[in-house]
Design an enzyme around this catalytic site. Sequence first.
Site, PDB file in Angstrom:
ATOM      1  N   LYS A  63       0.838  -1.216   0.000  1.00 42.44           N
ATOM      2  CA  LYS A  63       0.000   0.000   0.000  1.00 42.44           C
ATOM      3  C   LYS A  63       0.863   1.252   0.000  1.00 42.44           C
ATOM      4  CE  LYS A  63      -2.249  -1.172   3.752  1.00 42.44           C
ATOM      5  NZ  LYS A  63      -1.608  -2.475   4.043  1.00 42.44           N
ATOM      6  N   ARG A 136     -10.406   0.660   8.411  1.00 41.03           N
ATOM      7  CA  ARG A 136      -9.964  -0.718   8.564  1.00 41.03           C
ATOM      8  C   ARG A 136     -11.040  -1.567   9.248  1.00 41.03           C
ATOM      9  NH1 ARG A 136      -3.755  -1.830   9.343  1.00 41.03           N
ATOM     10  NH2 ARG A 136      -3.544   0.148   8.308  1.00 41.03           N
ATOM     11  N   ARG A 175      12.240  -4.563   5.407  1.00 39.10           N
ATOM     12  CA  ARG A 175      11.746  -3.184   5.271  1.00 39.10           C
ATOM     13  C   ARG A 175      12.406  -2.230   6.267  1.00 39.10           C
ATOM     14  NH1 ARG A 175       5.429  -2.052   5.428  1.00 39.10           N
ATOM     15  NH2 ARG A 175       5.545  -3.123   7.407  1.00 39.10           N
ATOM     16  N   ARG A 208      10.365  -0.900  11.862  1.00 40.49           N
ATOM     17  CA  ARG A 208       9.094  -0.751  12.561  1.00 40.49           C
ATOM     18  C   ARG A 208       8.993  -1.774  13.691  1.00 40.49           C
ATOM     19  NH1 ARG A 208       4.326  -0.074   8.130  1.00 40.49           N
ATOM     20  NH2 ARG A 208       3.335  -1.427   9.669  1.00 40.49           N
ATOM     21  N   ARG A 219      -0.907  -9.550  12.743  1.00 35.11           N
ATOM     22  CA  ARG A 219      -1.456  -8.503  11.861  1.00 35.11           C
ATOM     23  C   ARG A 219      -2.175  -9.111  10.667  1.00 35.11           C
ATOM     24  NH1 ARG A 219       3.789  -5.457  10.568  1.00 35.11           N
ATOM     25  NH2 ARG A 219       2.538  -4.338   9.039  1.00 35.11           N
TER      26      ARG A 219
HETATM   27  P1  AP5 Z   1       4.722  -1.575   1.893  1.00 35.90           P
HETATM   28  O1  AP5 Z   1       4.477  -0.702   0.701  1.00 35.90           O
HETATM   29  O2  AP5 Z   1       5.411  -0.974   3.079  1.00 35.90           O
HETATM   30  O3  AP5 Z   1       3.398  -2.368   2.326  1.00 35.90           O
HETATM   31  P2  AP5 Z   1       2.092  -1.885   3.075  1.00 35.90           P
HETATM   32  O4  AP5 Z   1       0.935  -2.553   2.403  1.00 35.90           O
HETATM   33  O5  AP5 Z   1       2.078  -0.405   3.203  1.00 35.90           O
HETATM   34  O6  AP5 Z   1       2.339  -2.615   4.437  1.00 35.90           O
HETATM   35  P3  AP5 Z   1       2.136  -2.106   5.906  1.00 35.90           P
HETATM   36  O7  AP5 Z   1       2.895  -3.078   6.770  1.00 35.90           O
HETATM   37  O8  AP5 Z   1       2.494  -0.658   6.027  1.00 35.90           O
HETATM   38  O9  AP5 Z   1       0.611  -2.287   6.078  1.00 35.90           O
HETATM   39  P4  AP5 Z   1      -0.150  -2.274   7.419  1.00 35.90           P
HETATM   40  O10 AP5 Z   1      -1.534  -2.086   6.950  1.00 35.90           O
HETATM   41  O11 AP5 Z   1       0.113  -3.475   8.264  1.00 35.90           O
HETATM   42  O12 AP5 Z   1       0.533  -1.113   8.238  1.00 35.90           O
HETATM   43  P5  AP5 Z   1       0.084   0.364   8.607  1.00 35.90           P
HETATM   44  O13 AP5 Z   1       1.299   1.185   8.682  1.00 35.90           O
HETATM   45  O14 AP5 Z   1      -1.037   0.814   7.769  1.00 35.90           O
HETATM   46  O15 AP5 Z   1       5.565  -2.807   1.328  1.00 35.90           O
HETATM   47  C1  AP5 Z   1       6.076  -3.754   2.222  1.00 35.90           C
HETATM   48  C2  AP5 Z   1       7.550  -4.010   1.917  1.00 35.90           C
HETATM   49  O16 AP5 Z   1       7.650  -4.618   0.648  1.00 35.90           O
HETATM   50  C3  AP5 Z   1       8.421  -2.760   1.841  1.00 35.90           C
HETATM   51  O17 AP5 Z   1       9.658  -3.041   2.390  1.00 35.90           O
HETATM   52  C4  AP5 Z   1       8.546  -2.489   0.334  1.00 35.90           C
HETATM   53  O18 AP5 Z   1       9.718  -1.775   0.007  1.00 35.90           O
HETATM   54  C5  AP5 Z   1       8.552  -3.908  -0.178  1.00 35.90           C
HETATM   55  N1  AP5 Z   1       8.080  -4.060  -1.520  1.00 35.90           N
HETATM   56  C6  AP5 Z   1       7.070  -3.409  -2.120  1.00 35.90           C
HETATM   57  N2  AP5 Z   1       6.925  -3.840  -3.380  1.00 35.90           N
HETATM   58  C7  AP5 Z   1       7.882  -4.800  -3.553  1.00 35.90           C
HETATM   59  C8  AP5 Z   1       8.246  -5.636  -4.636  1.00 35.90           C
HETATM   60  N3  AP5 Z   1       7.636  -5.544  -5.802  1.00 35.90           N
HETATM   61  N4  AP5 Z   1       9.222  -6.530  -4.450  1.00 35.90           N
HETATM   62  C9  AP5 Z   1       9.883  -6.610  -3.267  1.00 35.90           C
HETATM   63  N5  AP5 Z   1       9.597  -5.835  -2.219  1.00 35.90           N
HETATM   64  C10 AP5 Z   1       8.611  -4.945  -2.361  1.00 35.90           C
HETATM   65  O19 AP5 Z   1      -0.498   0.158  10.077  1.00 35.90           O
HETATM   66  C11 AP5 Z   1       0.345  -0.233  11.136  1.00 35.90           C
HETATM   67  C12 AP5 Z   1      -0.451  -0.399  12.417  1.00 35.90           C
HETATM   68  O20 AP5 Z   1      -1.071   0.869  12.777  1.00 35.90           O
HETATM   69  C13 AP5 Z   1      -1.637  -1.362  12.360  1.00 35.90           C
HETATM   70  O21 AP5 Z   1      -1.239  -2.697  12.571  1.00 35.90           O
HETATM   71  C14 AP5 Z   1      -2.502  -0.827  13.509  1.00 35.90           C
HETATM   72  O22 AP5 Z   1      -2.009  -1.194  14.741  1.00 35.90           O
HETATM   73  C15 AP5 Z   1      -2.350   0.668  13.367  1.00 35.90           C
HETATM   74  N6  AP5 Z   1      -3.387   1.264  12.458  1.00 35.90           N
HETATM   75  C16 AP5 Z   1      -3.166   1.847  11.262  1.00 35.90           C
HETATM   76  N7  AP5 Z   1      -4.330   2.237  10.713  1.00 35.90           N
HETATM   77  C17 AP5 Z   1      -5.313   1.895  11.584  1.00 35.90           C
HETATM   78  C18 AP5 Z   1      -6.723   2.015  11.579  1.00 35.90           C
HETATM   79  N8  AP5 Z   1      -7.360   2.568  10.550  1.00 35.90           N
HETATM   80  N9  AP5 Z   1      -7.407   1.515  12.642  1.00 35.90           N
HETATM   81  C19 AP5 Z   1      -6.777   0.952  13.697  1.00 35.90           C
HETATM   82  N10 AP5 Z   1      -5.449   0.811  13.773  1.00 35.90           N
HETATM   83  C20 AP5 Z   1      -4.714   1.274  12.721  1.00 35.90           C
HETATM   84 MG    MG Z   2       2.228   0.973   4.798  1.00 31.89          MG
END
Ligand code: AP5
Ligand code: MG
Length: 269
Positions: A63, A136, A175, A208, A219
């Site tokens: 994402k 979410r 990452r 992270r 997760r």
């Molecule tokens: P990346 O682009 O970082 O993936 P992502 O989908 O953004 O993954 P996240 O881990 O950020 O998603 P998430 O939803 O768990 O976390 P969030 O921060 O929203 O890609 C992943 C990796 O792959 C990177 O290293 C990238 O470089 C690599 N990559 C990409 N493409 C590639 C390719 N083609 N080949 C190889 N590598 C590649 O949320 C974190 C926490 O915050 C949640 O768990 C929760 O506790 C809280 N939170 C956030 N939003 C809410 C909400 N709305 N409600 C309640 N709690 C919330």
């Molecule tokens: Mg992210």
Amino acid sequence: MHFIKNYRILTKQPGGWFKPIHVPFTRMSLSRSFHGSNFVNSLSVKDGLPMRLLLLGSPGSGKGTQSSRIQKKFNIPVISSGDILRQNIARGTKIGEIAAKEIERGAYVPDDIMIELITKELQNKQQNWLLDGFPRTINQAVALDDRLAMTDRSLNLIINLSVPEEVILQRIMDRWVHVPSGRVYNLSYNPPKINGIDDITGEQLTKRSDDNPETFKIRLQKHKALTELLLEYYAKRNILVTFCGRTSDEIYPQIERELLKRFGSGNLG
Ligand code: AP5
Ligand code: MG
């Protein structure tokens, strides 16, 4: 096919009636056949339709990676709930304190906090934006819809990323992030020019707290349990498009094509 000046379209009203309205689009083309219940969604409206996008997908599905590409190409601000929480943690705010505990154990931050935080962010944004990570839960989705309806700017495209689980875990272990900007690096896919340093600011990159195999498993499970409900909620609206692939490089061109088809090149950065 282009139609210049006002165009008369039918739209579905809350009571189920269809009423003709005038819409001042500059260009409009027909890109989908007219099946399904929602006439408006079967049109591809170009240059002038604001982009109000939501990006859904499991943890590690890319994402953050896709949103920064979309941001660069279409010049739209990204609101990432995870980035905002991590910035709050770094600043030591009250929300940051709560978030740190939940994030570390792979749990979600309470709905009321998230709704307040993100809707406040949205108030400061103009016409175009992309939401990453919010909503979410169904509660968050309903609250978002209510707030957006008040100002008549509801979501107009939901991008759902579908990436096989087996490719995700290794990505997460590799990452590194730049917390102030939310920039994401991966040691094999898009490594920083200097190890541990952000390319743009020269500041330190960090790992992270939730990027370890144990927390990541939680997760993923949490995501699976809630995502179907969310997809079901949005599927009814006919603005949900799922993009499948093993890598972000495979998926991004598909997203870009869809955005150009629906919104035209008027938003290009
Ligand atoms: P990346 O682009 O970082 O993936 P992502 O989908 O953004 O993954 P996240 O881990 O950020 O998603 P998430 O939803 O768990 O976390 P969030 O921060 O929203 O890609 C992943 C990796 O792959 C990177 O290293 C990238 O470089 C690599 N990559 C990409 N493409 C590639 C390719 N083609 N080949 C190889 N590598 C590649 O949320 C974190 C926490 O915050 C949640 O768990 C929760 O506790 C809280 N939170 C956030 N939003 C809410 C909400 N709305 N409600 C309640 N709690 C919330
Ligand atoms: Mg992210």
